[in-house]
Write an enzyme that holds these catalytic residues in place. Sequence first.
Site, mmCIF file in Angstrom:
data_model
loop_
_atom_site.group_PDB
_atom_site.id
_atom_site.type_symbol
_atom_site.label_atom_id
_atom_site.label_comp_id
_atom_site.label_asym_id
_atom_site.label_seq_id
_atom_site.Cartn_x
_atom_site.Cartn_y
_atom_site.Cartn_z
ATOM 1 N N HIS A 113 42.810 38.936 50.166
ATOM 2 C CA HIS A 113 41.618 39.787 50.179
ATOM 3 C C HIS A 113 41.532 40.521 51.518
ATOM 4 C CE1 HIS A 113 39.611 37.256 46.971
ATOM 5 N NE2 HIS A 113 40.338 36.318 47.529
ATOM 6 N N GLU A 138 41.389 35.699 53.339
ATOM 7 C CA GLU A 138 40.778 36.978 53.717
ATOM 8 C C GLU A 138 41.423 37.497 54.987
ATOM 9 O OE1 GLU A 138 38.337 38.811 52.315
ATOM 10 O OE2 GLU A 138 37.290 37.444 50.960
ATOM 11 N N HIS A 168 43.365 40.702 45.457
ATOM 12 C CA HIS A 168 42.132 40.586 44.682
ATOM 13 C C HIS A 168 42.088 41.660 43.598
ATOM 14 C CE1 HIS A 168 37.511 39.705 45.075
ATOM 15 N NE2 HIS A 168 38.021 39.235 43.964
ATOM 16 N N ASP A 216 40.837 45.363 47.024
ATOM 17 C CA ASP A 216 41.518 44.789 48.181
ATOM 18 C C ASP A 216 42.740 43.958 47.803
ATOM 19 O OD1 ASP A 216 39.313 43.115 47.133
ATOM 20 O OD2 ASP A 216 39.713 41.739 48.772
#
Length: 178
Positions: free
Chosen positions: A32, A114, A153, A163
């Site tokens: 992400h 992330e 994602h 993303d």
Amino acid sequence: MSLNWLSYASRRPCTFYDDRPEHETISLLVIHNISLPAGEFATSYVDDLFCGTLDCDAHPSFCDLRGVEVSAHCFIRRDGQVLQYVPFNKRAWHAGMSSFEGRQRCNDFSIGIELEGTDNTPYSEAQYERLVALTKELMAAYPAISKQRIVGHCDIAPGRKTDPGPAFQWSEFFHQLE
């Protein structure tokens, strides 16, 4: 071999996770991106969001985040620092409504990483280095995660998420995994 916490990551207090379904195999890695406010880096706001302490009045763009409960297993800052919110054996709340190869609820069987960034801002070399090293560790600890089971994602929530975006260099990332 089981890997729950990274020895080199800063452990952060997070309650936005729960148990995976019984006998679930971790078999997917989802990449992400996030920045708060959008496009601003090196703030405390992403950490605050995942820790449940975000002041939604701190920036006008945060009003939609009021009451949101979201997490990732790890967050890799632009300088390569890793923050870990959820042990890998637990279910982080990162994928939302999602599916992979016809299977719904990707949070049940995935790990979410992330990257501090945006879809169109190049990621730093330090982020790629850390992501590659972390991915290799995860693939060794969870052998059901193969290169074919590392996705963005955008791949598990098409039309809803974009993303890590076109700035993410997938071919270079996969080459470095070899």
